[in-house]
Design a protein around this motif. Sequence first.
Motif, PDB file in Angstrom:
ATOM      1  N   ARG A 133       7.431  -6.221   2.420  1.00 18.20           N
ATOM      2  CA  ARG A 133       6.340  -5.683   3.499  1.00 18.20           C
ATOM      3  C   ARG A 133       6.115  -4.335   3.724  1.00 18.20           C
ATOM      4  O   ARG A 133       4.979  -3.640   3.933  1.00 18.20           O
ATOM      5  N   HIS A 134       7.070  -3.338   3.196  1.00 16.11           N
ATOM      6  CA  HIS A 134       7.296  -1.937   3.693  1.00 16.11           C
ATOM      7  C   HIS A 134       6.966  -1.233   2.293  1.00 16.11           C
ATOM      8  O   HIS A 134       6.678  -0.114   2.180  1.00 16.11           O
ATOM      9  N   PHE A 135       6.187  -1.960   1.436  1.00 21.51           N
ATOM     10  CA  PHE A 135       5.418  -1.401   0.228  1.00 21.51           C
ATOM     11  C   PHE A 135       3.996  -1.290  -0.207  1.00 21.51           C
ATOM     12  O   PHE A 135       3.557  -2.485   0.497  1.00 21.51           O
ATOM     13  N   VAL A 136       3.606  -0.353  -0.447  1.00 19.11           N
ATOM     14  CA  VAL A 136       1.964  -0.212  -0.801  1.00 19.11           C
ATOM     15  C   VAL A 136       1.752   0.393  -2.105  1.00 19.11           C
ATOM     16  O   VAL A 136       2.609   1.253  -2.679  1.00 19.11           O
ATOM     17  N   ARG A 137       0.922  -0.116  -3.006  1.00 18.11           N
ATOM     18  CA  ARG A 137       0.636   0.396  -4.273  1.00 18.11           C
ATOM     19  C   ARG A 137      -0.472   1.110  -4.501  1.00 18.11           C
ATOM     20  O   ARG A 137      -1.742   0.661  -4.013  1.00 18.11           O
ATOM     21  N   PHE A 138      -0.410   2.161  -5.110  1.00 17.41           N
ATOM     22  CA  PHE A 138      -1.689   3.037  -5.498  1.00 17.41           C
ATOM     23  C   PHE A 138      -1.804   2.974  -7.127  1.00 17.41           C
ATOM     24  O   PHE A 138      -0.986   3.044  -7.848  1.00 17.41           O
ATOM     25  N   ALA A 139      -3.062   2.821  -7.361  1.00 19.88           N
ATOM     26  CA  ALA A 139      -3.546   2.885  -9.121  1.00 19.88           C
ATOM     27  C   ALA A 139      -3.943   4.404  -9.201  1.00 19.88           C
ATOM     28  O   ALA A 139      -4.570   4.893  -8.579  1.00 19.88           O
ATOM     29  N   PHE A 140      -3.431   4.699 -10.528  1.00 18.18           N
ATOM     30  CA  PHE A 140      -3.850   6.255 -10.835  1.00 18.18           C
ATOM     31  C   PHE A 140      -4.412   6.267 -12.119  1.00 18.18           C
ATOM     32  O   PHE A 140      -4.882   7.120 -12.781  1.00 18.18           O
ATOM     33  N   CYS A 141      -5.151   4.939 -12.564  1.00 22.11           N
ATOM     34  CA  CYS A 141      -6.127   5.023 -13.783  1.00 22.11           C
ATOM     35  C   CYS A 141      -7.590   5.498 -13.341  1.00 22.11           C
ATOM     36  O   CYS A 141      -8.303   4.766 -13.799  1.00 22.11           O
ATOM     37  N   LYS A 142      -7.664   6.710 -12.729  1.00 24.98           N
ATOM     38  CA  LYS A 142      -8.949   7.103 -12.422  1.00 24.98           C
ATOM     39  C   LYS A 142      -9.141   8.506 -12.940  1.00 24.98           C
ATOM     40  O   LYS A 142      -8.221   9.311 -13.326  1.00 24.98           O
ATOM     41  N   GLU A 194      -9.780   4.234   7.273  1.00 25.48           N
ATOM     42  CA  GLU A 194     -10.026   4.982   8.639  1.00 25.48           C
ATOM     43  C   GLU A 194      -9.298   6.136   8.829  1.00 25.48           C
ATOM     44  O   GLU A 194      -9.484   7.325   9.286  1.00 25.48           O
ATOM     45  N   LEU A 195      -7.938   6.099   8.368  1.00 29.03           N
ATOM     46  CA  LEU A 195      -6.925   7.202   8.357  1.00 29.03           C
ATOM     47  C   LEU A 195      -7.000   8.441   7.496  1.00 29.03           C
ATOM     48  O   LEU A 195      -6.855   9.672   7.704  1.00 29.03           O
ATOM     49  N   ALA A 196      -7.406   7.978   6.171  1.00 30.23           N
ATOM     50  CA  ALA A 196      -7.454   8.773   4.945  1.00 30.23           C
ATOM     51  C   ALA A 196      -8.452   8.591   3.984  1.00 30.23           C
ATOM     52  O   ALA A 196      -8.771   9.263   3.044  1.00 30.23           O
ATOM     53  N   GLY A 197      -9.467   7.601   4.264  1.00 27.29           N
ATOM     54  CA  GLY A 197     -10.541   7.675   3.227  1.00 27.29           C
ATOM     55  C   GLY A 197     -10.194   6.907   1.910  1.00 27.29           C
ATOM     56  O   GLY A 197     -10.943   7.312   1.094  1.00 27.29           O
ATOM     57  N   VAL A 198      -8.920   6.370   1.929  1.00 27.35           N
ATOM     58  CA  VAL A 198      -8.446   5.631   0.417  1.00 27.35           C
ATOM     59  C   VAL A 198      -8.140   4.217   0.865  1.00 27.35           C
ATOM     60  O   VAL A 198      -7.613   3.879   1.939  1.00 27.35           O
ATOM     61  N   VAL A 199      -8.416   3.694  -0.371  1.00 22.72           N
ATOM     62  CA  VAL A 199      -7.855   1.979  -0.264  1.00 22.72           C
ATOM     63  C   VAL A 199      -6.807   1.801  -1.143  1.00 22.72           C
ATOM     64  O   VAL A 199      -6.951   2.416  -2.199  1.00 22.72           O
ATOM     65  N   ALA A 200      -5.837   0.978  -0.866  1.00 22.20           N
ATOM     66  CA  ALA A 200      -4.759   0.787  -1.735  1.00 22.20           C
ATOM     67  C   ALA A 200      -4.507  -0.751  -1.682  1.00 22.20           C
ATOM     68  O   ALA A 200      -5.069  -1.490  -0.764  1.00 22.20           O
ATOM     69  N   ILE A 201      -3.379  -1.112  -2.310  1.00 19.80           N
ATOM     70  CA  ILE A 201      -2.964  -2.861  -2.010  1.00 19.80           C
ATOM     71  C   ILE A 201      -1.566  -2.684  -1.473  1.00 19.80           C
ATOM     72  O   ILE A 201      -0.760  -2.277  -1.991  1.00 19.80           O
ATOM     73  N   PRO A 202      -1.504  -3.648  -0.413  1.00 18.71           N
ATOM     74  CA  PRO A 202      -0.179  -3.990   0.127  1.00 18.71           C
ATOM     75  C   PRO A 202       0.712  -4.827  -0.779  1.00 18.71           C
ATOM     76  O   PRO A 202       0.042  -5.883  -1.441  1.00 18.71           O
ATOM     77  N   THR A 203       1.593  -4.461  -1.248  1.00 19.83           N
ATOM     78  CA  THR A 203       2.536  -4.908  -2.193  1.00 19.83           C
ATOM     79  C   THR A 203       3.064  -6.358  -1.671  1.00 19.83           C
ATOM     80  O   THR A 203       3.420  -7.511  -2.401  1.00 19.83           O
ATOM     81  N   GLN A 204       3.202  -6.714  -0.326  1.00 17.87           N
ATOM     82  CA  GLN A 204       3.855  -7.859  -0.072  1.00 17.87           C
ATOM     83  C   GLN A 204       2.992  -9.076  -0.541  1.00 17.87           C
ATOM     84  O   GLN A 204       3.572 -10.241  -0.362  1.00 17.87           O
ATOM     85  N   VAL A 205       1.662  -8.941  -0.733  1.00 22.15           N
ATOM     86  CA  VAL A 205       0.946 -10.245  -1.112  1.00 22.15           C
ATOM     87  C   VAL A 205       1.456 -10.663  -2.563  1.00 22.15           C
ATOM     88  O   VAL A 205       0.993 -11.829  -3.087  1.00 22.15           O
ATOM     89  N   PHE A 206       2.293 -10.003  -3.367  1.00 23.81           N
ATOM     90  CA  PHE A 206       2.700 -10.191  -4.633  1.00 23.81           C
ATOM     91  C   PHE A 206       4.210 -10.758  -4.484  1.00 23.81           C
ATOM     92  O   PHE A 206       4.861 -11.030  -5.542  1.00 23.81           O
ATOM     93  N   TYR A 207       4.563 -11.217  -3.335  1.00 28.48           N
ATOM     94  CA  TYR A 207       6.057 -11.930  -3.044  1.00 28.48           C
ATOM     95  C   TYR A 207       5.911 -13.233  -2.710  1.00 28.48           C
ATOM     96  O   TYR A 207       4.837 -13.656  -2.044  1.00 28.48           O
ATOM     97  N   ASP A 208       6.747 -14.081  -3.073  1.00 27.24           N
ATOM     98  CA  ASP A 208       6.922 -15.427  -2.468  1.00 27.24           C
ATOM     99  C   ASP A 208       7.314 -15.389  -1.071  1.00 27.24           C
ATOM    100  O   ASP A 208       7.065 -16.355  -0.413  1.00 27.24           O
ATOM    101  N   ARG A 209       8.350 -14.337  -0.904  1.00 28.11           N
ATOM    102  CA  ARG A 209       8.702 -13.926   0.441  1.00 28.11           C
ATOM    103  C   ARG A 209       8.308 -12.664   0.681  1.00 28.11           C
ATOM    104  O   ARG A 209       8.873 -11.723   0.561  1.00 28.11           O
ATOM    105  N   PRO A 210       7.270 -12.632   1.552  1.00 27.43           N
ATOM    106  CA  PRO A 210       6.502 -11.310   1.726  1.00 27.43           C
ATOM    107  C   PRO A 210       7.328 -10.330   2.386  1.00 27.43           C
ATOM    108  O   PRO A 210       7.033  -9.190   2.390  1.00 27.43           O
ATOM    109  N   GLU A 211       8.411 -10.953   3.227  1.00 27.88           N
ATOM    110  CA  GLU A 211       8.982  -9.846   4.092  1.00 27.88           C
ATOM    111  C   GLU A 211       9.944  -9.070   3.240  1.00 27.88           C
ATOM    112  O   GLU A 211      10.149  -8.099   3.561  1.00 27.88           O
ATOM    113  N   ARG A 212      10.144  -9.280   2.154  1.00 27.98           N
ATOM    114  CA  ARG A 212      10.972  -8.503   1.093  1.00 27.98           C
ATOM    115  C   ARG A 212      10.141  -7.354   0.408  1.00 27.98           C
ATOM    116  O   ARG A 212      10.615  -6.220   0.058  1.00 27.98           O
TER     117      ARG A 212
END
Length: 388
Positions: free
Chosen positions: A362-371, A342-360
């Motif tokens: 929570r403030h990171f987001v991953r973008f892929a550049f293989c496009k 909605e804000l920018a027309g782009v999709v990324a991945i929230p990095t917190q889903v790759f943690y056992d302890r998501p709070e560590r």
Amino acid sequence: MTGPLVTRMRAFGTTIFAEMSALAVQTGSINLGQGFPDTDGPAAMLDRAVQAIGAGANQYPPGPGVLELRQAVSEHRVTHYGLSYDPVSEILVTVGATEAVAATVLALCEPGDEVIAFEPYYDSYAASIALAQARLVPVTLRPSEGRFTFDPGELRAAVTPRTRAVLVNSPHNPTGTVFTRDELTAIAELCQEHGLIAITDEVYEHLTFDGVEHIPMATLPGMRERTVMISSAGKTFSVTGWKTGWVCAPPELVTAVQTVKQFLTFTANAPWQLAVAYGLRHELEWVAALRAGLQDKRDRLMEGLSAAGFSVLRPAGTYFVQTDIRPLGFSDGLELCRRLPELAGVVAIPTQVFYDRPERGRHFVRFAFCKKDEVIEEAVTRLKRLSS
């Protein structure tokens, strides 16, 4: 009954990749979430797969893999790393690196054993360890001097009498870190001191940037005999759908992994194996051009993300850029990723889903550049909306 799914797998539902890819389709957003390229691999290698199908390579290949591919992998290990593996007894072809990791963990871990992995980690690791009824023990990678690294003291403290293996992913998804020789040495010393197996996921081995060197764990003194070295063709040759990977390890470890692998998929994809053998022998110049192109895409995306207000960490390898979202006024990456279309027309991945302890994370987001270049440019243009 609480449901048919076994208890140990109930934490694993629909992946974040499926959710975000569906969101991209629903909103018409640019998908910089899932890490797959939108261009094909080298044409001559693709032609080899077609030729193999036409020549009749359409039945079961040998369980350990087509010998031609195992020989090509063996040659590649010698040429690039000075590592000698017998193609008959020390190399096993798998259905991608994901199966290689799963079969290795299932083969080597008893219920209750512990496997150390560096968080954030590729999501299949936790599932593979759960299937083995083992326990994942996370050691957290944290930003330091512009890259993610670990505290050697924290790593040492993670070892217990139940520790069986250390799972090492370098170049590292999702942080883009390439472990240094000093970092790998700290892991190697711990493995030797405690009799641990190193399981190394090296699928991005050829995709490093700025002259950074990928160092296989097996090249370190005393580590070849206790390392299960895993890689694949998907990232190297931009053929992620081929699902063709391999394990290199001493005979007793390969035999153990093959004992499990034969009851997972037995064998697969003879045409792709023959084509990948050709690629390893003849298409590494194409890979070098791919790496240079990815470095340029990385730089342009990083510049755009910085201009949009993200704090950007510079990856030394892989397909991915990590960003800190707090300068934008957000603190929850999952919330931002669900709003980003909605804000920018782009999709990324929230990095917190790759943690056992998501709070560590929570403030990171991953973008892929293989496009494609034009996709990166359009994404950068859209991201400017965040700063306007």
